[in-house]
Design an enzyme around this catalytic site. Structure first.
Site, PDB file in Angstrom:
ATOM      1  N   ASP A 141       0.833  -1.204   0.000  1.00 38.24           N
ATOM      2  CA  ASP A 141       0.000   0.000   0.000  1.00 38.24           C
ATOM      3  C   ASP A 141       0.864   1.250   0.000  1.00 38.24           C
ATOM      4  OD1 ASP A 141      -2.549   1.449   2.176  1.00 38.24           O
ATOM      5  OD2 ASP A 141      -2.341   1.479  -0.009  1.00 38.24           O
TER       6      ASP A 141
ATOM      7  N   LYS B  28       3.058   3.603  -5.527  1.00 38.87           N
ATOM      8  CA  LYS B  28       2.549   2.620  -6.506  1.00 38.87           C
ATOM      9  C   LYS B  28       3.652   2.167  -7.468  1.00 38.87           C
ATOM     10  CE  LYS B  28      -0.756   3.479  -3.986  1.00 38.87           C
ATOM     11  NZ  LYS B  28      -0.769   2.678  -2.735  1.00 38.87           N
TER      12      LYS B  28
ATOM     13  N   ASP C 138      -3.190  -2.963  -2.562  1.00 41.17           N
ATOM     14  CA  ASP C 138      -4.246  -1.951  -2.594  1.00 41.17           C
ATOM     15  C   ASP C 138      -4.095  -1.091  -3.854  1.00 41.17           C
ATOM     16  OD1 ASP C 138      -5.237   0.945  -0.604  1.00 41.17           O
ATOM     17  OD2 ASP C 138      -6.448  -0.485  -1.737  1.00 41.17           O
ATOM     18  N   ASN C 139      -5.166  -0.463  -4.273  1.00 40.32           N
ATOM     19  CA  ASN C 139      -5.145   0.577  -5.316  1.00 40.32           C
ATOM     20  C   ASN C 139      -4.765   0.087  -6.707  1.00 40.32           C
ATOM     21  OD1 ASN C 139      -3.597   2.128  -2.665  1.00 40.32           O
ATOM     22  ND2 ASN C 139      -5.632   2.765  -3.326  1.00 40.32           N
TER      23      ASN C 139
ATOM     24  N   GLU D 225     -11.390   4.198  -1.265  1.00 39.91           N
ATOM     25  CA  GLU D 225     -11.832   4.487   0.101  1.00 39.91           C
ATOM     26  C   GLU D 225     -12.713   5.748   0.170  1.00 39.91           C
ATOM     27  OE1 GLU D 225      -8.702   3.739  -0.729  1.00 39.91           O
ATOM     28  OE2 GLU D 225      -7.294   5.263  -0.137  1.00 39.91           O
TER      29      GLU D 225
HETATM   30  C1  LIG Z   1       2.791  10.254  -0.227  1.00 45.03           C
HETATM   31  N1  LIG Z   1       2.495   8.856  -0.032  1.00 45.03           N
HETATM   32  C2  LIG Z   1       2.805   8.121   1.036  1.00 45.03           C
HETATM   33  N2  LIG Z   1       2.352   6.870   0.851  1.00 45.03           N
HETATM   34  C3  LIG Z   1       1.777   6.825  -0.349  1.00 45.03           C
HETATM   35  C4  LIG Z   1       1.193   5.605  -0.955  1.00 45.03           C
HETATM   36  N3  LIG Z   1      -0.263   5.601  -1.073  1.00 45.03           N
HETATM   37  C5  LIG Z   1      -0.870   6.254  -2.075  1.00 45.03           C
HETATM   38  O1  LIG Z   1      -0.232   6.937  -2.846  1.00 45.03           O
HETATM   39  C6  LIG Z   1      -2.367   6.165  -2.192  1.00 45.03           C
HETATM   40  C7  LIG Z   1      -3.038   7.131  -2.948  1.00 45.03           C
HETATM   41  C8  LIG Z   1      -4.438   7.101  -3.079  1.00 45.03           C
HETATM   42  C9  LIG Z   1      -5.129   8.126  -3.880  1.00 45.03           C
HETATM   43  C10 LIG Z   1      -4.722   9.456  -3.819  1.00 45.03           C
HETATM   44  C11 LIG Z   1      -5.389  10.427  -4.565  1.00 45.03           C
HETATM   45  C12 LIG Z   1      -6.469  10.058  -5.367  1.00 45.03           C
HETATM   46  F1  LIG Z   1      -7.133  10.994  -6.066  1.00 45.03           F
HETATM   47  C13 LIG Z   1      -6.880   8.741  -5.438  1.00 45.03           C
HETATM   48  C14 LIG Z   1      -6.217   7.775  -4.693  1.00 45.03           C
HETATM   49  C15 LIG Z   1      -5.179   6.099  -2.438  1.00 45.03           C
HETATM   50  C16 LIG Z   1      -4.507   5.123  -1.685  1.00 45.03           C
HETATM   51  O2  LIG Z   1      -5.203   4.125  -1.064  1.00 45.03           O
HETATM   52  C17 LIG Z   1      -3.116   5.148  -1.572  1.00 45.03           C
HETATM   53  O3  LIG Z   1      -2.519   4.154  -0.852  1.00 45.03           O
HETATM   54  C18 LIG Z   1       1.831   8.078  -0.922  1.00 45.03           C
HETATM   55 MG   LIG Z   2      -3.931   2.559  -0.524  1.00 40.88          MG
END
Ligand SMILES: Cn1cnc(CNC(=O)c2cc(-c3ccc(F)cc3)cc(O)c2O)c1
Ligand SMILES: [Mg+2]
Length: 214
Positions: free
Chosen positions: A141, A144, A169-170, A199
């Protein structure tokens, strides 16, 4: 100066959740994200799928890549049998600081080891530093673009065994096309998709469950 979203999330946990009660911590974060501010926790809908995979597997050794505020860390750890261990890696020090406090509020510190740093630095050190042979379950998670290289790195470091389950995830939003193509076409994995939603939204997202075949 203005507080950060993770700080406001922690405040909501302290306000609404009962110390030592992981379910109340999960509910408090979901309430905050639905009624106050969206945050990138796996959430309650995909979280229920995560719960069912973990409950079925009953893993002893768990790795989580990407702690953020500790929501999925608490979700997983609350289901683990006594003596089971979860190692969670977080690159961002500010997120890690909040996650430690969320995990402590849930009373799950004894099952969880939160490690700050880059996954590519820590994965090669799992065996000698944490005495880990192989993982039973890995929850991906984090960034990406790291899903695929870190999966290959876990393979190369001998951290996966026949039957190890990877849950990502994602896989739709934001999406991990290179990872999906790999686990779905590799003869070393049996992969399946759990359709869900991003989510706290109506947008499509989902989890990919991949069993390593050795
Ligand atoms: C900065 N950073 C530290 N950890 C991470 C890793 N996680 C993600 O990037 C992540 C992003 C999104 C998401 C963000 C914007 C949007 F419009 C749609 C979805 C959803 C998630 O569930 C995620 O896990 C990023
Ligand atoms: Mg996620």
């Amino acid at each position: 100066t203005r507080s950060t979203r993770p700080q406001r999330l922690l405040k909501a946990v302290r306000k609404r959740a009962t110390q030592g009660d992981p379910q109340s911590v999960i509910s408090a974060i979901d309430h905050f994200c639905r009624h106050s501010e969206w945050a990138m926790n796996v959430g309650d809908e995909k979280g229920s799928i995560l719960d069912s995979v973990v409950s079925e597997l009953n893993p002893e050794k768990v790795l989580e890549l990407g702690t953020y505020c500790g929501y999925s860390t608490v979700r997983i750890a609350r289901l683990l049998p006594p003596g089971a261990r979860l190692i969670t890696l977080e690159f961002n020090a500010d997120y890690a600081a909040i996650a430690r406090q969320v995990i402590a509020w849930a009373g799950l510190e004894d099952k969880i080891q939160l490690v700050e740093g880059a996954s590519e630095d820590w994965i090669p050190r799992m065996k000698e530093h944490f005495g880990i042979e192989t993982f039973d379950f890995v929850f991906l998670d984090h960034w990406k673009h790291r899903y695929l290289p870190d999966t290959k790195l876990m393979e190369d470091c001998g951290l996966l065994r026949k039957g190890t389950v990877l849950l990502a995830d994602n896989v739709i939003c934001p999406g991990v096309p290179d990872y999906l193509e790999y686990v779905r076409n590799s003869l070393s994995y049996k992969s399946c998709y759990f359709k869900s939603h991003l989510e706290y939204t109506k947008a499509e997202d989902g989890l990919e469950k991949s069993v390593f075949l050795g």
